[in-house]
Scaffold this active site. Structure first.
Site, PDB file in Angstrom:
ATOM      1  N   ARG A  59       0.815  -1.219   0.000  1.00  0.00           N
ATOM      2  CA  ARG A  59       0.000   0.000   0.000  1.00  0.00           C
ATOM      3  C   ARG A  59       0.849   1.270   0.000  1.00  0.00           C
ATOM      4  NH1 ARG A  59      -1.843  -3.973   2.644  1.00  0.00           N
ATOM      5  NH2 ARG A  59      -4.039  -4.543   2.741  1.00  0.00           N
ATOM      6  N   THR A  60       1.818   1.325   0.890  1.00  0.00           N
ATOM      7  CA  THR A  60       2.594   2.556   1.030  1.00  0.00           C
ATOM      8  C   THR A  60       3.354   2.850  -0.259  1.00  0.00           C
ATOM      9  OG1 THR A  60       2.801   2.063   3.375  1.00  0.00           O
ATOM     10  CG2 THR A  60       4.277   3.741   2.507  1.00  0.00           C
ATOM     11  N   LYS A  87      24.530  -3.326   3.842  1.00  0.00           N
ATOM     12  CA  LYS A  87      23.628  -2.197   3.605  1.00  0.00           C
ATOM     13  C   LYS A  87      24.315  -0.854   3.751  1.00  0.00           C
ATOM     14  CE  LYS A  87      18.954  -3.606   4.261  1.00  0.00           C
ATOM     15  NZ  LYS A  87      18.006  -4.042   5.258  1.00  0.00           N
ATOM     16  N   ARG A 109      11.789   3.598   3.230  1.00  0.00           N
ATOM     17  CA  ARG A 109      11.312   2.636   4.241  1.00  0.00           C
ATOM     18  C   ARG A 109      12.473   1.730   4.600  1.00  0.00           C
ATOM     19  NH1 ARG A 109       6.055  -0.992   4.664  1.00  0.00           N
ATOM     20  NH2 ARG A 109       5.304   1.078   5.178  1.00  0.00           N
ATOM     21  N   HIS A 139       5.874   6.109  11.484  1.00  0.00           N
ATOM     22  CA  HIS A 139       5.336   5.952  10.131  1.00  0.00           C
ATOM     23  C   HIS A 139       4.397   7.144   9.924  1.00  0.00           C
ATOM     24  CE1 HIS A 139       3.963   4.313   6.483  1.00  0.00           C
ATOM     25  NE2 HIS A 139       3.578   3.105   6.860  1.00  0.00           N
TER      26      HIS A 139
END
Ligand code: NCD
Length: 311
Positions: A59-60, A87, A109, A139
């Site tokens: 969704r986001t 990372k 995110r 969020h």
């Protein structure tokens, strides 16, 4: 409020009530764009938005992409798959490259709390950063789209009784939600769930804990249900999903303890038969699909604000 005053959008805590109201009003003005046959306005023409999702999202991510394209921006969806140790390095390399390509906004995110703030520091004035969920921290765009959904359904905030039900301990949504609801003047905020999933000092945040669903949702106007975030649980905090459903799953029968006009929300993804019964998720009180769709207008408003649009 003049756009461009806020460079990054990282947390609800850093937003004034005025900024929140401007974003809600602007989202309302963008809302009709979604029902036009040509769903585009030229506000971000020539701008580039990069979606940097280090964690899965449906969704986001899609609503950020739709929001950007409806504002006529170009969107880069970057697929980042790397191990936790790699990372750090690959992240800064990716970011430097994207910044050198004149990207205007990073939507980030990440499973680490503070990741978007870290990236915002790294980028300074070069690129705007939007936090699309960082670890267990915040969020903020979800909280604003939830406020938008509540406002569209209930008109105003101050007199509402709002229950947030489920895995509060691991939820960045719950944290941002509590800050946002308090900022707009909601006084009766309850958090409901098993003791193992509610932080022991939660009263310090100005909310009331309930360890019984029926009591927690009694007379509530809004129920926000949350998923069990198993990926963040480091030990066994629950006997089983079916036992959880017995005690904290939202069924039609349990819903009768709430106000008859209660609206039921859920940020998704929903787990039917765990935190919510299908009859409730698909029932007359549910606003779950409407809520997901509202993410577009809110994210349009936030991106317009960061891009120097007067809002
Ligand atoms: C939430 C998230 O990612 O924090 N979902 C969302 O953004 N739609 C909640 C969740 O994952 O349970």
């Amino acid at each position: 409020m003049t756009g461009g005053e806020i460079k990054h959008f990282l947390s609800i805590n850093s937003l004034s009530i005025g900024a929140i109201n401007s974003i809600l009003d602007r989202a309302e003005s963008f809302f009709p764009v979604g029902s036009k046959s040509a769903k585009k306005i030229p506000i971000l023409r020539g701008k580039t938005i990069a979606n940097l999702f280090f964690e899965p999202s449906t969704r986001t991510k899609t609503t950020f992409e739709l929001a950007a394209t409806r504002l006529s921006a170009d969107v880069l969806n970057i697929n980042i798959e790397s191990s936790a140790t790699k990372k750090g390095e690959s992240l800064s390399d990716t970011l430097k490259t994207l910044a050198s390509l004149r990207t205007d906004i990073f939507v980030v995110r990440h499973n680490q709390s503070g990741a978007s703030a870290f990236i915002a520091n790294l980028m300074g004035d070069q690129v705007s950063v939007i936090n699309a969920g960082d670890g267990r921290h915040e969020h903020p765009t979800q909280a604003l789209l939830d406020l938008f959904t509540i406002k569209r359904n209930k008109g105003s905030f101050t007199k509402l009784k709002i229950a947030i039900v489920g895995d509060i301990l691991h939820s960045r949504v719950a944290r941002s939600e509590i800050f946002a609801l308090q900022r707009v003047g909601v006084k009766d905020i309850r958090v409901v769930g098993p003791r193992t999933l509610i932080p022991s000092n939660i009263e310090c945040m100005g909310v009331k804990p309930f360890y019984n669903l029926e009591q927690g949702i009694e007379d509530s106007d809004v129920i926000i249900t949350l998923r069990l975030q198993k990926e963040r649980m480091r030990s066994a905090l629950l006997p089983s999903a079916s036992e959880y459903f017995e005690t904290f799953g939202l069924t039609q029968a349990k819903l009768s303890y709430a106000n008859p006009n209660v609206i039921v929300m859920h940020p998704g993804p929903i787990n039917r038969g765990v935190e919510i019964d299908s009859a409730v998720a698909d029932g007359a009180n549910s606003r779950i699909l409407e809520q997901a769709g509202n993410g577009i207008a809110i994210r349009m408003a936030i991106m317009a604000m960061l891009s120097g649009e007067r809002i």
